[in-house]
Scaffold this motif. Structure first.
Motif, PDB file in Angstrom:
ATOM      1  N   UNK A  25       0.824  -1.215   0.000  1.00 29.86           N
ATOM      2  CA  UNK A  25       0.000   0.000   0.000  1.00 29.86           C
ATOM      3  C   UNK A  25       0.857   1.263   0.000  1.00 29.86           C
ATOM      4  N   UNK A  26       2.003   1.233   0.683  1.00 31.19           N
ATOM      5  CA  UNK A  26       2.907   2.382   0.662  1.00 31.19           C
ATOM      6  C   UNK A  26       3.386   2.676  -0.755  1.00 31.19           C
ATOM      7  N   UNK A  27       3.761   1.614  -1.470  1.00 35.24           N
ATOM      8  CA  UNK A  27       4.198   1.825  -2.854  1.00 35.24           C
ATOM      9  C   UNK A  27       3.046   2.289  -3.734  1.00 35.24           C
ATOM     10  N   UNK A  28       1.841   1.798  -3.466  1.00 37.67           N
ATOM     11  CA  UNK A  28       0.681   2.229  -4.248  1.00 37.67           C
ATOM     12  C   UNK A  28       0.373   3.702  -3.990  1.00 37.67           C
ATOM     13  N   UNK A  29       0.470   4.121  -2.741  1.00 40.98           N
ATOM     14  CA  UNK A  29       0.242   5.534  -2.413  1.00 40.98           C
ATOM     15  C   UNK A  29       1.331   6.398  -3.031  1.00 40.98           C
ATOM     16  N   UNK A  30       2.556   5.907  -3.047  1.00 41.61           N
ATOM     17  CA  UNK A  30       3.647   6.645  -3.700  1.00 41.61           C
ATOM     18  C   UNK A  30       3.362   6.785  -5.187  1.00 41.61           C
ATOM     19  N   UNK A  31       2.823   5.733  -5.767  1.00 43.60           N
ATOM     20  CA  UNK A  31       2.479   5.773  -7.202  1.00 43.60           C
ATOM     21  C   UNK A  31       1.406   6.823  -7.467  1.00 43.60           C
ATOM     22  N   UNK A  32       0.438   6.920  -6.596  1.00 48.67           N
ATOM     23  CA  UNK A  32      -0.647   7.890  -6.784  1.00 48.67           C
ATOM     24  C   UNK A  32      -0.151   9.324  -6.605  1.00 48.67           C
ATOM     25  N   UNK A  33       0.747   9.513  -5.643  1.00 50.86           N
ATOM     26  CA  UNK A  33       1.154  10.881  -5.312  1.00 50.86           C
ATOM     27  C   UNK A  33       2.371  11.392  -6.079  1.00 50.86           C
ATOM     28  N   UNK A  34       2.982  10.574  -6.916  1.00 52.41           N
ATOM     29  CA  UNK A  34       4.178  11.011  -7.649  1.00 52.41           C
ATOM     30  C   UNK A  34       3.863  12.191  -8.562  1.00 52.41           C
ATOM     31  N   UNK A  35       2.761  12.127  -9.257  1.00 53.81           N
ATOM     32  CA  UNK A  35       2.438  13.186 -10.224  1.00 53.81           C
ATOM     33  C   UNK A  35       2.215  14.529  -9.540  1.00 53.81           C
ATOM     34  N   UNK A  36       1.572  14.512  -8.381  1.00 53.59           N
ATOM     35  CA  UNK A  36       1.301  15.779  -7.714  1.00 53.59           C
ATOM     36  C   UNK A  36       2.525  16.313  -6.961  1.00 53.59           C
ATOM     37  N   UNK A  37       3.408  15.435  -6.509  1.00 52.74           N
ATOM     38  CA  UNK A  37       4.589  15.890  -5.773  1.00 52.74           C
ATOM     39  C   UNK A  37       5.735  16.282  -6.687  1.00 52.74           C
ATOM     40  N   UNK A  38       5.958  15.491  -7.722  1.00 47.39           N
ATOM     41  CA  UNK A  38       7.064  15.761  -8.628  1.00 47.39           C
ATOM     42  C   UNK A  38       6.530  16.312  -9.944  1.00 47.39           C
ATOM     43  N   UNK A  39       7.035  17.423 -10.328  1.00 50.17           N
ATOM     44  CA  UNK A  39       6.625  18.014 -11.602  1.00 50.17           C
ATOM     45  C   UNK A  39       7.625  17.593 -12.674  1.00 50.17           C
ATOM     46  N   UNK A  40       7.560  16.304 -13.027  1.00 52.76           N
ATOM     47  CA  UNK A  40       8.459  15.736 -14.026  1.00 52.76           C
ATOM     48  C   UNK A  40       7.624  15.418 -15.262  1.00 52.76           C
ATOM     49  N   UNK A  41       8.236  15.601 -16.418  1.00 51.92           N
ATOM     50  CA  UNK A  41       7.510  15.360 -17.665  1.00 51.92           C
ATOM     51  C   UNK A  41       7.091  13.896 -17.811  1.00 51.92           C
ATOM     52  N   UNK A  42       7.961  12.986 -17.487  1.00 52.56           N
ATOM     53  CA  UNK A  42       7.680  11.559 -17.661  1.00 52.56           C
ATOM     54  C   UNK A  42       7.376  10.870 -16.335  1.00 52.56           C
ATOM     55  N   UNK A  43       6.570  11.493 -15.515  1.00 52.20           N
ATOM     56  CA  UNK A  43       6.242  10.890 -14.219  1.00 52.20           C
ATOM     57  C   UNK A  43       5.374   9.642 -14.393  1.00 52.20           C
ATOM     58  N   UNK A  44       4.768   9.484 -15.563  1.00 53.57           N
ATOM     59  CA  UNK A  44       3.945   8.306 -15.844  1.00 53.57           C
ATOM     60  C   UNK A  44       4.767   7.021 -15.711  1.00 53.57           C
ATOM     61  N   UNK A  45       6.009   7.045 -16.158  1.00 53.41           N
ATOM     62  CA  UNK A  45       6.863   5.859 -16.083  1.00 53.41           C
ATOM     63  C   UNK A  45       7.209   5.524 -14.635  1.00 53.41           C
ATOM     64  N   UNK A  46       7.430   6.529 -13.835  1.00 53.27           N
ATOM     65  CA  UNK A  46       7.702   6.309 -12.416  1.00 53.27           C
ATOM     66  C   UNK A  46       6.467   5.728 -11.733  1.00 53.27           C
TER      67      UNK A  46
END
Length: 101
Positions: A38-59
């Protein structure tokens, strides 16, 4: 004359309690796998809002795959250990064979 063997009921109780502790430890381990997943799943959900990276989809995809793998490993581990605990639980009742043959 053959001396009669006495049944050590304390040993049987100790073995049953040890199996219960082992079963609880197995459940705790499964919950730890679930929590980590669940921690990794929450990290997956919040990556886009926390990191303003162009290819955050891959992360996000990488985090989702890690989360799924950990979850599946937890389920496999839980049922494998549960099967082993069940096999050992059958051996507790074999004291009758030793004492009454």
């Amino acid at each position: 004359m053959i001396p009669e063997k006495t049944i050590n009921k304390d040993l049987i109780l100790r073995e049953r309690l040890a199996l219960q502790r082992t079963n609880l430890a197995n459940q705790t381990t499964y919950l730890a796998f679930l929590r980590t997943s669940l921690y990794f799943f929450i990290a997956e959900i919040s990556v886009e809002s926390l990191l303003k990276i162009d290819n955050s989809f891959y992360i996000e995809i990488i985090f989702f795959i890690i989360s799924a793998v950990i979850f599946i490993m937890g389920i496999i581990n839980f049922f494998k250990q549960k099967k082993m605990i069940g096999e050992n639980e059958k051996n507790i009742g074999d004291y009758k064979i030793d004492y009454f043959e």
